[in-house]
Design an enzyme around this catalytic site. Structure first.
Site, PDB file in Angstrom:
ATOM      1  N   GLU A 124      28.000 -16.762  47.195  1.00 44.43           N
ATOM      2  CA  GLU A 124      28.295 -18.048  47.819  1.00 44.43           C
ATOM      3  C   GLU A 124      29.280 -18.810  46.924  1.00 44.43           C
ATOM      4  OE1 GLU A 124      24.961 -20.912  47.825  1.00 44.43           O
ATOM      5  OE2 GLU A 124      23.728 -19.193  47.281  1.00 44.43           O
ATOM      6  N   CYS A 146      21.591 -17.738  49.091  1.00 48.21           N
ATOM      7  CA  CYS A 146      21.038 -16.770  48.134  1.00 48.21           C
ATOM      8  C   CYS A 146      20.465 -15.526  48.809  1.00 48.21           C
ATOM      9  CB  CYS A 146      19.939 -17.420  47.309  1.00 48.21           C
ATOM     10  SG  CYS A 146      20.515 -18.824  46.383  1.00 48.21           S
ATOM     11  N   HIS A 169      12.748 -15.063  44.965  1.00 48.56           N
ATOM     12  CA  HIS A 169      14.019 -15.732  44.647  1.00 48.56           C
ATOM     13  C   HIS A 169      13.697 -16.832  43.632  1.00 48.56           C
ATOM     14  CE1 HIS A 169      17.667 -17.882  44.684  1.00 48.56           C
ATOM     15  NE2 HIS A 169      17.142 -18.949  45.266  1.00 48.56           N
TER      16      HIS A 169
HETATM   17  P1  HMG Z   1      13.373 -33.622  40.164  1.00 47.84           P
HETATM   18  O1  HMG Z   1      13.226 -34.690  41.148  1.00 47.84           O
HETATM   19  O2  HMG Z   1      14.210 -33.944  39.006  1.00 47.84           O
HETATM   20  O3  HMG Z   1      12.058 -33.134  39.510  1.00 47.84           O
HETATM   21  O4  HMG Z   1      13.944 -32.343  40.929  1.00 47.84           O
HETATM   22  P2  HMG Z   1      10.514 -33.562  39.727  1.00 47.84           P
HETATM   23  O5  HMG Z   1      10.355 -35.001  39.461  1.00 47.84           O
HETATM   24  O6  HMG Z   1      10.000 -33.022  41.036  1.00 47.84           O
HETATM   25  O7  HMG Z   1       9.928 -32.717  38.527  1.00 47.84           O
HETATM   26  C1  HMG Z   1       9.988 -31.352  38.513  1.00 47.84           C
HETATM   27  C2  HMG Z   1       8.679 -30.857  37.934  1.00 47.84           C
HETATM   28  O8  HMG Z   1       8.629 -31.254  36.548  1.00 47.84           O
HETATM   29  C3  HMG Z   1       7.444 -31.466  38.604  1.00 47.84           C
HETATM   30  O9  HMG Z   1       6.450 -30.464  38.626  1.00 47.84           O
HETATM   31  C4  HMG Z   1       7.045 -32.564  37.629  1.00 47.84           C
HETATM   32  O10 HMG Z   1       5.660 -32.895  37.681  1.00 47.84           O
HETATM   33  C5  HMG Z   1       7.396 -31.929  36.309  1.00 47.84           C
HETATM   34  P3  HMG Z   1       5.657 -30.158  40.016  1.00 47.84           P
HETATM   35  O11 HMG Z   1       5.008 -31.415  40.401  1.00 47.84           O
HETATM   36  O12 HMG Z   1       6.735 -29.767  41.009  1.00 47.84           O
HETATM   37  O13 HMG Z   1       4.751 -29.035  39.660  1.00 47.84           O
HETATM   38  N1  HMG Z   1       7.636 -32.886  35.219  1.00 47.84           N
HETATM   39  C6  HMG Z   1       7.225 -32.700  33.962  1.00 47.84           C
HETATM   40  N2  HMG Z   1       6.557 -31.702  33.370  1.00 47.84           N
HETATM   41  C7  HMG Z   1       6.296 -31.792  32.039  1.00 47.84           C
HETATM   42  N3  HMG Z   1       6.669 -32.865  31.274  1.00 47.84           N
HETATM   43  C8  HMG Z   1       7.337 -33.893  31.840  1.00 47.84           C
HETATM   44  C9  HMG Z   1       7.651 -33.840  33.224  1.00 47.84           C
HETATM   45  N4  HMG Z   1       8.282 -34.662  34.092  1.00 47.84           N
HETATM   46  C10 HMG Z   1       8.269 -34.075  35.296  1.00 47.84           C
HETATM   47  N5  HMG Z   1       7.711 -34.926  31.085  1.00 47.84           N
HETATM   48  C11 HMG Z   1      14.286 -30.277  42.038  1.00 47.84           C
HETATM   49  C12 HMG Z   1      13.405 -31.036  41.060  1.00 47.84           C
HETATM   50  C13 HMG Z   1      13.834 -28.855  42.124  1.00 47.84           C
HETATM   51  C14 HMG Z   1      14.200 -30.930  43.420  1.00 47.84           C
HETATM   52  C15 HMG Z   1      15.758 -30.338  41.518  1.00 47.84           C
HETATM   53  O14 HMG Z   1      15.864 -29.644  40.296  1.00 47.84           O
HETATM   54  C16 HMG Z   1      16.780 -29.762  42.485  1.00 47.84           C
HETATM   55  O15 HMG Z   1      17.270 -30.439  43.385  1.00 47.84           O
HETATM   56  N6  HMG Z   1      17.154 -28.470  42.262  1.00 47.84           N
HETATM   57  C17 HMG Z   1      18.139 -27.778  43.112  1.00 47.84           C
HETATM   58  C18 HMG Z   1      17.550 -27.286  44.425  1.00 47.84           C
HETATM   59  C19 HMG Z   1      16.544 -26.175  44.232  1.00 47.84           C
HETATM   60  O16 HMG Z   1      16.542 -25.479  43.238  1.00 47.84           O
HETATM   61  N7  HMG Z   1      15.701 -25.964  45.264  1.00 47.84           N
HETATM   62  C20 HMG Z   1      14.748 -24.869  45.217  1.00 47.84           C
HETATM   63  C21 HMG Z   1      14.416 -24.299  46.606  1.00 47.84           C
HETATM   64  S1  HMG Z   1      15.881 -23.951  47.570  1.00 47.84           S
HETATM   65  C22 HMG Z   1      16.463 -22.451  46.910  1.00 47.84           C
HETATM   66  O17 HMG Z   1      15.802 -21.824  46.154  1.00 47.84           O
HETATM   67  C23 HMG Z   1      17.829 -22.020  47.329  1.00 47.84           C
HETATM   68  C24 HMG Z   1      18.910 -22.168  46.279  1.00 47.84           C
HETATM   69  O18 HMG Z   1      18.799 -21.166  45.302  1.00 47.84           O
HETATM   70  C25 HMG Z   1      20.299 -22.141  46.944  1.00 47.84           C
HETATM   71  C26 HMG Z   1      20.653 -20.998  47.896  1.00 47.84           C
HETATM   72  O19 HMG Z   1      19.852 -20.512  48.679  1.00 47.84           O
HETATM   73  O20 HMG Z   1      21.833 -20.669  47.897  1.00 47.84           O
HETATM   74  C27 HMG Z   1      18.829 -23.499  45.557  1.00 47.84           C
END
Ligand code: HMG
Length: 391
Positions: A80, A112, A234
């Site tokens: 991609e 992906c 993935h």
């Molecule tokens: P965010 O809002 O920064 O993170 O975005 P959060 O607030 O949800 O925190 C993440 C985790 O860290 C949470 O754990 C928090 O509790 C924890 P969870 O509740 O989920 O178990 N956390 C902590 N842990 C320890 N100490 C701390 C602390 N603070 C928070 N101090 C998000 C997270 C994944 C949304 C962001 O990184 C993002 O937008 N990523 C890109 C999109 C993505 O990867 N999506 C995944 C599914 S889609 C996919 O896989 C397809 C893709 O590969 C593309 C394709 O297909 O081409 C992306």
């Protein structure tokens, strides 16, 4: 039916990296959020003279010692991060690797997921003509807006797989569980370098798709989680695989798996991704290479369940059998060396690389040489991309 599958698998990542502790420090975020919350330690960073093509060629090169190259009748490059709207990136790879002229070369896209689509198509072609071989390459650079929540999940890399009849590494099983929906969870319009993402929604879509695809797989195959020894998901970030496996385990009406059970099921598949970040199309297969390379148990004869997810979205749950004596086919030392021998960037150097834009006038442009693998993107001349072999 002739057994068809992966005879060898090779992973490549660029020679530069950024520790996520440095990113956390610069962004004013508690590092534990990245290390534990997302489960990522290091991001692989491509220098300006590496791209989808150079990573793909570097991943494939170790698989093509003569006479393997002569029998390649299909090259599918899943990405991609395409480099041209018309010419397939695989054609540059075909040239760099001096593959035979009697070969089909096509680029495949669906976020992906497309590495899996390419693998399925390659298996079908080899089943029809068992004397032929196919080269499937997944190669990508995962990039989000700097400072956005997606930034710590960035990464890059490529995986190449040689698909043959009577493979010596993995046989791909025929059953498939599928799920597709037209959704906007993650996308990248043609005019953007960085993806746009509705982050939390994308994680919900991933989990929903995993459940739907797994249910279809169980109906189609009559198999369940207890028939599967290890799992590869993935991996946009490693914690996602833990969440997905927890969700699937509960589909079989079992209790939520404990940490030991989860580590056993998915732990070894995550080792490499934790050190590179998301590699999009390559991530699932990087996980597969990681599992085979790092799992101390002999997996010969065991079944591996795989979940491939591509935003937008299409997902597939399917399975493979590990061949007896598979370890002789692995490139474990090479993979370990690639990950261990990287130049660590400062945060400033990382931002400079990501902010660099090549001129879009198509005129003469040369990149300064950085550390690369065996191939580099040297520059542009008359709107043409120029690649060279690094001696
Ligand atoms: P965010 O809002 O920064 O993170 O975005 P959060 O607030 O949800 O925190 C993440 C985790 O860290 C949470 O754990 C928090 O509790 C924890 P969870 O509740 O989920 O178990 N956390 C902590 N842990 C320890 N100490 C701390 C602390 N603070 C928070 N101090 C998000 C997270 C994944 C949304 C962001 O990184 C993002 O937008 N990523 C890109 C999109 C993505 O990867 N999506 C995944 C599914 S889609 C996919 O896989 C397809 C893709 O590969 C593309 C394709 O297909 O081409 C992306």
């Amino acid at each position: 039916m002739t057994a068809v599958g992966i005879d060898r698998i090779s992973f490549y990542c660029p020679r530069y990296s950024l520790p996520l502790t440095a990113l956390a420090g610069a962004r004013g975020v508690d590092a534990a959020k990245y290390l534990e919350g997302l489960g990522q330690e290091v991001m692989a960073v491509p220098p300006p003279d590496e791209d989808t093509v150079t990573m793909a060629a570097a991943a494939a090169q170790p698989l093509l010692e003569p006479p393997a190259a002569e029998r390649v009748a299909l090259l599918l490059l899943a990405t991609e991060t395409g480099v041209d709207q018309s010419k397939a990136a695989g054609l540059f790879v075909h040239g760099l690797l001096k593959l035979p002229a009697r070969c089909r070369v096509v680029e495949v896209k669906q976020a992906c997921y497309s590495g899996t689509a390419a693998l399925r198509m390659a298996c079908a072609m080899v089943a029809q003509d068992p004397e032929s071989q196919a080269l499937v390459i997944a190669s990508d650079i995962a990039r989000y807006t700097l400072g956005s929540p997606g930034e710590p999940t960035q990464g890059c890399g490529a995986v190449a797989m040689l698909v043959t009849a009577q493979p010596r590494l993995l046989t791909v099983e025929p059953h498939a569980g599928l799920h597709t929906e037209d959704v906007m969870d993650f996308w990248r319009p043609n005019y953007r370098q960085a993806a746009l993402v509705d982050g939390k929604y994308s994680t919900r879509m991933y989990l929903h798709t995993a459940v739907q695809a797994y249910q279809h797989y169980t109906q189609a195959s009559g198999l369940g989680l207890s028939d599967i020894d290890r799992f590869c998901y993935h991996i946009p970030f490693t914690r996602m695989a833990y969440k997905a496996h927890t969700q699937l385990a509960q589909q079989d009406a079992g209790p939520a798996p404990g940490k030991r059970e989860l580590d056993h099921a998915v732990g070894h598949s995550l080792t490499y991704n934790r050190l590179t970040g998301n590699t999009y199309t390559a991530a699932l297969y990087q996980g597969l290479a990681s599992l085979l390379d790092t799992c101390p148990d002999d997996l010969g004869g065991r079944r591996i369940g795989l979940f491939s997810y591509g935003s937008g979205c299409t997902g597939e749950f399917f399975s493979m059998r590990v061949c007896k004596g598979y370890r002789k086919q692995l490139l474990t030392q090479r993979h370990r060396h690639l990950l261990a021998d990287r130049t660590e960037l400062t945060f400033q150097a990382y931002e400079d690389i990501l902010n660099l834009r090549i001129p879009e006038d198509g005129l003469h442009y040369e990149f300064a040489p950085y550390r690369t693998g065996g191939f580099r993107f040297a520059g542009m001349q008359d709107h043409k991309r120029c690649y060279e072999v690094v001696t």
